[in-house]
Design a protein around this motif. Structure first.
Motif, PDB file in Angstrom:
ATOM      1  N   LEU A 207     -56.318  42.481  -7.587  1.00 37.32           N
ATOM      2  CA  LEU A 207     -55.040  42.308  -6.898  1.00 37.32           C
ATOM      3  C   LEU A 207     -55.307  41.537  -5.614  1.00 37.32           C
ATOM      4  N   PRO A 208     -54.677  40.383  -5.394  1.00 34.21           N
ATOM      5  CA  PRO A 208     -54.989  39.548  -4.224  1.00 34.21           C
ATOM      6  C   PRO A 208     -54.696  40.278  -2.916  1.00 34.21           C
ATOM      7  N   THR A 209     -55.425  39.912  -1.888  1.00 31.24           N
ATOM      8  CA  THR A 209     -55.311  40.602  -0.603  1.00 31.24           C
ATOM      9  C   THR A 209     -53.962  40.378   0.069  1.00 31.24           C
ATOM     10  N   HIS A 210     -53.229  39.339  -0.333  1.00 31.25           N
ATOM     11  CA  HIS A 210     -51.906  39.123   0.271  1.00 31.25           C
ATOM     12  C   HIS A 210     -50.804  39.873  -0.481  1.00 31.25           C
ATOM     13  N   ALA A 211     -51.169  40.628  -1.521  1.00 25.60           N
ATOM     14  CA  ALA A 211     -50.177  41.441  -2.223  1.00 25.60           C
ATOM     15  C   ALA A 211     -49.727  42.587  -1.320  1.00 25.60           C
ATOM     16  N   VAL A 212     -48.438  42.893  -1.352  1.00 30.07           N
ATOM     17  CA  VAL A 212     -47.871  43.935  -0.496  1.00 30.07           C
ATOM     18  C   VAL A 212     -47.656  45.202  -1.329  1.00 30.07           C
ATOM     19  N   PHE A 213     -48.228  46.301  -0.877  1.00 30.81           N
ATOM     20  CA  PHE A 213     -48.059  47.588  -1.565  1.00 30.81           C
ATOM     21  C   PHE A 213     -48.416  48.696  -0.594  1.00 30.81           C
ATOM     22  N   GLU A 214     -48.079  49.935  -0.976  1.00 28.49           N
ATOM     23  CA  GLU A 214     -48.391  51.098  -0.162  1.00 28.49           C
ATOM     24  C   GLU A 214     -48.880  52.226  -1.060  1.00 28.49           C
ATOM     25  N   VAL A 215     -49.563  53.177  -0.462  1.00 34.56           N
ATOM     26  CA  VAL A 215     -49.961  54.378  -1.190  1.00 34.56           C
ATOM     27  C   VAL A 215     -48.701  55.094  -1.676  1.00 34.56           C
ATOM     28  N   GLY A 216     -48.693  55.463  -2.930  1.00 34.97           N
ATOM     29  CA  GLY A 216     -47.520  56.108  -3.518  1.00 34.97           C
ATOM     30  C   GLY A 216     -46.662  55.179  -4.345  1.00 34.97           C
ATOM     31  N   ASP A 217     -46.909  53.852  -4.235  1.00 35.66           N
ATOM     32  CA  ASP A 217     -46.142  52.897  -5.042  1.00 35.66           C
ATOM     33  C   ASP A 217     -46.430  53.092  -6.525  1.00 35.66           C
ATOM     34  N   THR A 218     -45.471  52.705  -7.349  1.00 37.20           N
ATOM     35  CA  THR A 218     -45.569  52.893  -8.792  1.00 37.20           C
ATOM     36  C   THR A 218     -46.296  51.723  -9.447  1.00 37.20           C
ATOM     37  N   ILE A 219     -47.176  52.045 -10.380  1.00 37.47           N
ATOM     38  CA  ILE A 219     -47.874  51.039 -11.174  1.00 37.47           C
ATOM     39  C   ILE A 219     -47.263  51.024 -12.572  1.00 37.47           C
ATOM     40  N   VAL A 220     -46.862  49.827 -13.029  1.00 41.64           N
ATOM     41  CA  VAL A 220     -46.223  49.685 -14.342  1.00 41.64           C
ATOM     42  C   VAL A 220     -46.899  48.562 -15.117  1.00 41.64           C
ATOM     43  N   THR A 221     -46.637  48.518 -16.422  1.00 43.46           N
ATOM     44  CA  THR A 221     -47.168  47.420 -17.225  1.00 43.46           C
ATOM     45  C   THR A 221     -46.520  46.114 -16.792  1.00 43.46           C
ATOM     46  N   SER A 222     -47.308  45.042 -16.831  1.00 48.78           N
ATOM     47  CA  SER A 222     -46.829  43.758 -16.321  1.00 48.78           C
ATOM     48  C   SER A 222     -46.005  42.985 -17.341  1.00 48.78           C
ATOM     49  N   GLY A 223     -46.220  43.258 -18.627  1.00 51.78           N
ATOM     50  CA  GLY A 223     -45.538  42.478 -19.660  1.00 51.78           C
ATOM     51  C   GLY A 223     -46.216  41.156 -19.942  1.00 51.78           C
ATOM     52  N   ASN A 224     -47.427  40.953 -19.398  1.00 44.67           N
ATOM     53  CA  ASN A 224     -48.132  39.686 -19.607  1.00 44.67           C
ATOM     54  C   ASN A 224     -48.755  39.573 -20.998  1.00 44.67           C
ATOM     55  N   SER A 225     -48.831  40.699 -21.702  1.00 42.06           N
ATOM     56  CA  SER A 225     -49.329  40.667 -23.074  1.00 42.06           C
ATOM     57  C   SER A 225     -48.187  41.011 -24.012  1.00 42.06           C
TER      58      SER A 225
END
Length: 286
Positions: A207-225
């Motif tokens: 995940l690139p360092t300029h990506a914005v996120f916080e602890v507690g954020d939800t992780i979901v499938t990307s749909g890239n496959s």
């Protein structure tokens, strides 16, 4: 016969006593209204208690079946909610950015490519570096390799081997498996994989360092496959750190699925999967 007669003769006093008692109860019942009502009331109480006890026993024996049916219905409803949520999101985007060149049913035609097949986990390992799950359905029920598998709570794995009536899934708790995921609400994705150890955590990397996120954020499938549709729950961000080259983050993800209690699952079939892979392979070979 002689032994029976001898036994009856030896117990004749008890037999006479019981016979007299029965006659007494019959006379009391027939000639005294109060005693008759008391006997009927007592008999009804006893019969009611026995019926209540037997009903409780049978209800307890049926709990497993009822619970199984509830889990199956819950799994189906969860998948339907996911389908409707994605359709609503795509329809909203289509409404805001309306383009007459696209038919009105384009979004729903795309989403209808996904079909959810309810299955049940009949064997599941969690103690190895490479874990697998056995399902109770196979090719006869529409399953095939490379189908995504989810629980009512989140991602589980990918179908690996299929026979007529059974299938084997490579679990997310397998160091050989990577699933493309992203932080919900962003477009930055990376591989989600399990590193062994605690079955409650996996890691989202690259995940690139300029990506914005916080602890507690939800992780979901990307749909890239073509295996998982976008937006399926995978877990939540527990913590994060920079990878060795300092250009990417590594996110520790608390998995949404409890792999110790897998039961009713859903396999996701994408009817457009083979076509997508075929055209991608043609481009790569050029």
């Amino acid at each position: 016969m002689q032994k029976l007669l001898a036994f009856l003769m030896s117990k004749r006093h008890w037999i006479l006593f019981v016979l007299c008692e029965l006659i007494s109860f019959v006379l009391i019942y027939r000639n005294n209204a109060y005693q008759r009502n008391m006997m009927l009331t007592s008999a009804n109480v006893i019969a009611g208690s026995i019926s209540s006890l037997s009903g409780a026993v049978f209800s307890y024996l049926d709990l497993q079946k009822v619970n199984q049916e509830l889990l199956e219905h819950n799994g189906i409803l969860e998948m339907e909610v996911l389908r409707l949520r994605e359709q609503l999101k795509e329809l909203s985007l289509d409404t805001v950015n309306f383009n007459p060149a696209f038919p009105e049913d384009t979004v729903f035609a795309l989403k209808s490519a996904y079909e959810f097949i309810t299955v049940r986990a009949i064997n599941n390992s969690t103690t190895y570096l490479n874990n697998y799950i056995t399902l109770n359905k196979g090719s006869a029920d529409g399953l095939r390799p490379d189908m995504g598998v989810v629980s009512p709570h989140g991602v589980v794995g990918i179908v690996m081997t299929v026979r007529e009536h059974y299938s084997v899934v490579i679990s997310l708790l397998n160091t050989k498996l990577n699933i493309s995921c992203k932080v919900k609400g962003t477009d930055f994705s990376g591989p989600l994989s399990w590193k062994g150890g605690d079955v409650a955590y996996a890691y989202l990397e690259e995940l690139p360092t300029h990506a914005v996120f916080e602890v507690g954020d939800t992780i979901v499938t990307s749909g890239n496959s073509a295996i998982f549709p976008p937006g399926i729950m995978a877990g939540t961000v527990d913590s994060y750190s920079k990878q060795r080259d300092d250009n990417f983050y590594s996110l520790k993800v608390r998995l949404a699925t409890d792999f110790y209690s897998l039961s009713v699952l859903c396999a996701i079939r994408n009817d457009a999967q083979e076509e997508q892979w075929k055209i991608e392979q043609e481009v790569m070979e050029e």
